[in-house]
Each structure stands twice: as C-alpha cells, then as structure tokens.
Design an enzyme around this catalytic site. Structure first.
Site, PDB file in Angstrom:
ATOM      1  N   LYS A  12       0.861  -1.180   0.000  1.00 34.68           N
ATOM      2  CA  LYS A  12       0.000   0.000   0.000  1.00 34.68           C
ATOM      3  C   LYS A  12       0.898   1.230   0.000  1.00 34.68           C
ATOM      4  O   LYS A  12       1.910   1.258   0.718  1.00 34.68           O
ATOM      5  CB  LYS A  12      -0.904  -0.012   1.241  1.00 34.68           C
ATOM      6  N   SER A  52      -9.796   2.213   2.736  1.00 35.26           N
ATOM      7  CA  SER A  52      -8.880   2.941   1.891  1.00 35.26           C
ATOM      8  C   SER A  52      -7.860   2.064   1.153  1.00 35.26           C
ATOM      9  O   SER A  52      -7.268   2.527   0.187  1.00 35.26           O
ATOM     10  CB  SER A  52      -8.115   3.963   2.740  1.00 35.26           C
ATOM     11  N   SER A  99     -10.101  -0.259   6.943  1.00 36.76           N
ATOM     12  CA  SER A  99      -9.511  -0.137   5.600  1.00 36.76           C
ATOM     13  C   SER A  99      -8.804  -1.368   5.043  1.00 36.76           C
ATOM     14  O   SER A  99      -8.415  -1.361   3.883  1.00 36.76           O
ATOM     15  CB  SER A  99      -8.541   1.037   5.565  1.00 36.76           C
TER      16      SER A  99
HETATM   17  N1  GLN Z   1     -13.411   4.192   6.164  1.00 34.56           N
HETATM   18  C1  GLN Z   1     -12.787   4.676   7.353  1.00 34.56           C
HETATM   19  C2  GLN Z   1     -12.454   6.142   7.216  1.00 34.56           C
HETATM   20  O1  GLN Z   1     -12.756   6.680   6.221  1.00 34.56           O
HETATM   21  C3  GLN Z   1     -11.591   3.860   7.683  1.00 34.56           C
HETATM   22  C4  GLN Z   1     -10.334   4.296   7.043  1.00 34.56           C
HETATM   23  C5  GLN Z   1      -9.162   3.454   7.411  1.00 34.56           C
HETATM   24  O2  GLN Z   1      -9.301   2.407   8.046  1.00 34.56           O
HETATM   25  N2  GLN Z   1      -8.000   3.926   7.043  1.00 34.56           N
HETATM   26  O3  GLN Z   1     -11.907   6.738   8.072  1.00 34.56           O
END
Ligand code: GLN
Length: 505
Positions: free
Chosen positions: A82, A157, A181
């Site tokens: 990532k 994400s 994410s």
């Molecule tokens: N969807 C969540 C957010 O937008 C989680 C993001 C994440 O785990 N990095 O914050």
C-alpha cells in the site's frame, strides 16, 4: 508449469515450486508484472510499478537458491505495498498530491522485514488519500475499480491492494486498517484480509492518519497465505514504542489440523444481535448465517453476545480519528514534507497555499472537523466524550470475550456500491464503517473472509473478531472455514482472462 495458472497457486505452492526449481523467482516476477501491465489500465490499482528493482530482487533470490541457501517462506515471493508504507528509494505518495513526489529516506519496518525475508516488491498500490475513505475514490491518482464489476467501488482505503489481490496481480499485499480499511475492501473484492491487534505490527514508516487506531496488516486470497507473512511482519520494534513485546506465534503452525474431523471442536463463536438489527443487506445476512452453519459443522458452538454500544462506534470513531488526523497532518506545511506552493509572498501564504493545493476535499473536510472538535470550547463536548465512549465500547468487547473465543460479524452493511454513489453524501459513506471501526477503537484483531456472492455476482464478506493477540485463533478458524468452502477461490472474469488479452467484464 503452465504460465496461465501460476497466479492461482497458494503461497505454499509457490514456495514448493520455487524450492524445487520448477519456477524461478524471475519468471514468477515477470508473470505478475505482465499481469499488472495488462490489467492495471482497467483497474488503476497500482500507482508505481517497480519493474527494474523487482527483477534485480528476483535475480538475487534465484542466486540465493542456486547457492543452496535454506530459504524462508517469502523468499522470492512478489508482493505489493500500500502506498502509505515508506519505501527507501521509491516514492510514497499516500494517494495525495501533497506527497506525490516524495521519496522516503528509509523503509517502514513492515517493508524492511519483508525485504529482509527475500520478498520482491512489485510496486505500490492506490489508496484513498491519507487512508481517509471507504471507496478509493479519494485518490490524487484517480479512482480504483472493483474487478468484480468495473462500475462498483473496490472499498477503501486499501482499495488498490484489495483490487490487485482479487485480480491476482500479486499473491500478497500490505494494507492498513484505521477503521476498516483492510477488512472493508477485502470484503468488497472477495479476498482475505487481516487487521492485527493494535501494536502487533510496527507502525514505524507508516504515514500516520490516526495514530491510536492505525494498524498495518495484509491481504491475500487465503488465510493460509496471510499466516506465513504475518509471522514475518509481527513483533516488537525499537522504532515504535506502541509496538508490543508480546512473543509472536508461528501462525503457519497454528493452522495445523484444519482438515481433521472437527477442527473447530469446542470453539465458541459469538453472534451479536445488534449487528443484525437494522440496515443489514439481506444477502449479507444470509451469507453470515451460512458461514455460522459451516463453523458449527466444523465443531464450533454458537452463542449470543451483546455489544450494547454498537451504534455509537461510528460517531465515536469519527471524532477520535479526525481529531488525530488534524494533528498528524499539521506536519505538511510546505516546509518539511511534500508539496510546496510556488511564488508565495509570506510564510503564512506558504502554509495556506501549500496545504490548500496539496490536500484533496475529503482530507480538508476531516482536518477542519478534527480541528473543531479539539478546539477549546468544544473539546469536552466532543473529544473527551468520545474518549469516554471508546472505553465503554472496549469494555463491551472485553465482556463478550469472557463468553466467546471469536465473534462472527458482517464486515459491511451493504455489498460494493456504485462509483460516485456516495461521493456527495459523506455521512452515508461513514455509516458503512458500522461493523468495522469498533474493532479499531478497542485495538482488537479481525480477519475478513469471503462468505458468498449476491444475486449480481458481487462478493460478500464476514469478519472474525478476536481478543487481543488472538491472531492464531482467527487464522486457524478462517483457514478451517476455507478448507470447507470455496468462496475465497472465486476470481473475477477480468482476472481469469489471460493477461495481455482483452479482459471481459
Ligand atoms: N473508512 C474509514 C475512514 O474513512 C476507515 C479508514 C481506514 O481504516 N484507514 O476513516
């Protein structure tokens, strides 16, 4: 070995093929690089491809083998990172204009450990900017498409990693999970993804979003693939004082016995009524119930456990995560890191314009909200209250784990949604994190496993949540489930078409 089937092999099978010299690391690397080049124009899941360095790493792996060295589980195995993990010499963009040209001067601990283990970095995956999002539509490098349906989001994400694994563009990818994410995109793309216990894996060299919640982890087609890699990246790190000294299990060893008669005999699986109360898509509900049945057939017993504050996890998470984000992202000032505005008249203008130009709309929204909740007049009403709720939410989980060994829960309330569907509706986007973000607030480990497809052929996921440092139990349970089911083996049509030919779908 037929070239077409290489990407269908498990990590263990790839290991044997490399060890027996049936396959070279160079050939394996070339196979995956070709697949990425053929399919990435469609999916946009890889931001940076490292063709040359990947080949030299592969050659080095082949030399180690030719020299008769005893090779570890990941030696010569290609993977994707990532683009939030710092990689020495290769840009780390975090999906942002702010860091679009930034090259870290060192490797993140996760990257260093995998490099040390002989794994080959194929490239860096797309993501929501600074890991803020659930759809991978918030990236400076463009949106990522779901390989199962190019009109749907892959989740976020870590959407680039999930789409890449689903399309079999690498056998393994890293991800990070602050509020879901790893698990949510894994669910949307039909792959297996583990979010370890907070502190199980070092955060050193992971670009920070919300430091008390961020945790690095992994995605792959199978739980067994994850086990080998987690053993390598887990463990104490002198560079991260929040990283635990708890001894690391041999996670691959923990999988033994999965094909025995009743491999999960006596395992207590909790189901949470609050998860099934409202708003859960019926196909996901069905799939989770079928997954429960499978676990029972494997010897587990089911019990109901309550997580009373389930509905409060989203507001609590969004206050804490955004407060931490506003503080962490203050370092991008145009002076020390990343984008720097040109032709400025004053220092204030340098700060303002660098940040205005460097950050995207969602990141700006979060910095503003986080700054607001931390401001003197509102701190007690929002941030302090959220911290109190965080404790209560954690206590609910603690209580539940007095009763059961693992909790089986839906990962997402809906299947993958349409591109652009939620872009103008951030609250609906945030509410999609209802089943995932409580786990981060409590610092627990959880693993997403594919558990079915809906009527439109889209993958559905469920998560197994465990108590702190119970990764072995989660992986063993997921592996036993996968020995008895086939969902994790399903590949989207784009991935099963031959690399280099026009993909279907
Ligand atoms: N969807 C969540 C957010 O937008 C989680 C993001 C994440 O785990 N990095 O914050």
């Amino acid at each position: 070995m037929s070239d077409e089937s290489i990407h269908e092999l498990s990590l263990g099978e790839l290991r044997s093929a490399l060890d027996s010299a049936e396959l070279s690391a160079a050939a394996l690397t070339s196979h995956y690089l070709d697949r990425i080049e053929a399919l990435n124009p469609l999916l946009n899941c890889v931001i940076t491809l490292c063709r040359e360095s990947a080949f030299s790493e592969a050659e080095a792996a082949d030399k180690r083998r030719a020299g008769g060295a005893k090779l570890g589980a990941l030696d010569g195995i290609p993977l994707l990172h990532k683009d939030l993990f710092c990689t020495d010499g290769t840009r780390t963009t975090c999906g942002s204009r702010m860091l679009s040209e930034w090259v870290a001067p060192y490797d993140a601990t996760v990257v260093a450990k995998l490099r040390q283990a002989g794994a080959i970095m194929l490239g860096k995956t797309n993501m929501d900017e600074f890991a803020m999002g659930s759809s991978n539509e918030h990236s400076y490098f463009g949106l990522v498409r779901n390989p199962w349906d190019l009109g749907k989001v892959p989740g976020g994400s870590s959407g680039g990693s999930a789409a890449a694994i689903a399309a079999r563009l690498a056998p393994l990818a890293t991800g990070t999970d602050t509020g879901g994410s790893i698990r949510q995109p894994a669910a949307f793309c039909g792959v297996t993804g583990i979010k370890p216990t907070y502190g199980r894996v070092s955060r050193f060299g992971m670009v920070a979003f919300a430091s008390s919640l961020d945790q690095g982890g992994l995605m792959a087609p199978r739980a067994a693939d994850l086990a080998a890699a987690l053993s390598i990246i887990a463990g104490a790190d002198p560079h991260d004082s929040t990283c635990s000294n708890e001894p690391v299990d041999d996670y691959s060893e923990a999988l033994a016995g999965a094909t025995a008669q009743l491999p999960l005999k006596g395992l207590k699986v909790g189901l949470v009524p609050q998860h099934f109360d409202t708003g859960l898509d019926p196909a996901i509900d069905d799939a989770v119930q079928r997954a429960k049945k499978t676990l029972l057939e494997l010897g587990a017993v089911a019990e109901e456990v309550n997580l009373e504050r389930s509905a409060l996890t989203v507001p609590t998470y969004y206050v804490i995560a955004l407060a931490e984000c506003s503080s962490n992202l203050s370092r991008y000032d145009g002076v020390r890191f990343g984008h720097r505005a040109k032709d400025v008249g004053s220092l204030d203008e340098l700060y303002e314009r660098s940040r205005a130009e460097g950050f995207g709309a969602e990141v700006k929204r979060r910095i503003m909200l986080g700054t607001y909740t931390l401001s003197a007049g509102y701190y007690d009403a929002y941030y302090k209250k959220a911290q109190q709720l965080r404790r209560l939410i954690t206590d609910d989980f603690k209580q539940a784990f007095h009763q059961v060994d693992v909790i089986l829960a839906p990962t997402t309330p809906t299947p993958p949604f349409n591109l652009a569907e939620r872009l103008d509706d951030p609250v609906t986007m945030y509410l999609g994190d209802i089943y995932t973000c409580g786990v981060n607030l409590a610092g627990l480990p959880a693993i997403n496993i594919p558990v079915g497809h809906n009527g439109d052929g889209l993958p559905l996921g469920a998560q197994l949540i465990g108590s702190h440092f119970s990764e072995s139990t989660l992986l063993r349970t997921a592996h036993a489930f996968q020995c008895a089911t086939h969902w994790h083996q399903a590949v989207p049509a784009v991935a099963s078409s031959r690399a280099g030919t026009a993909p279907r779908g």
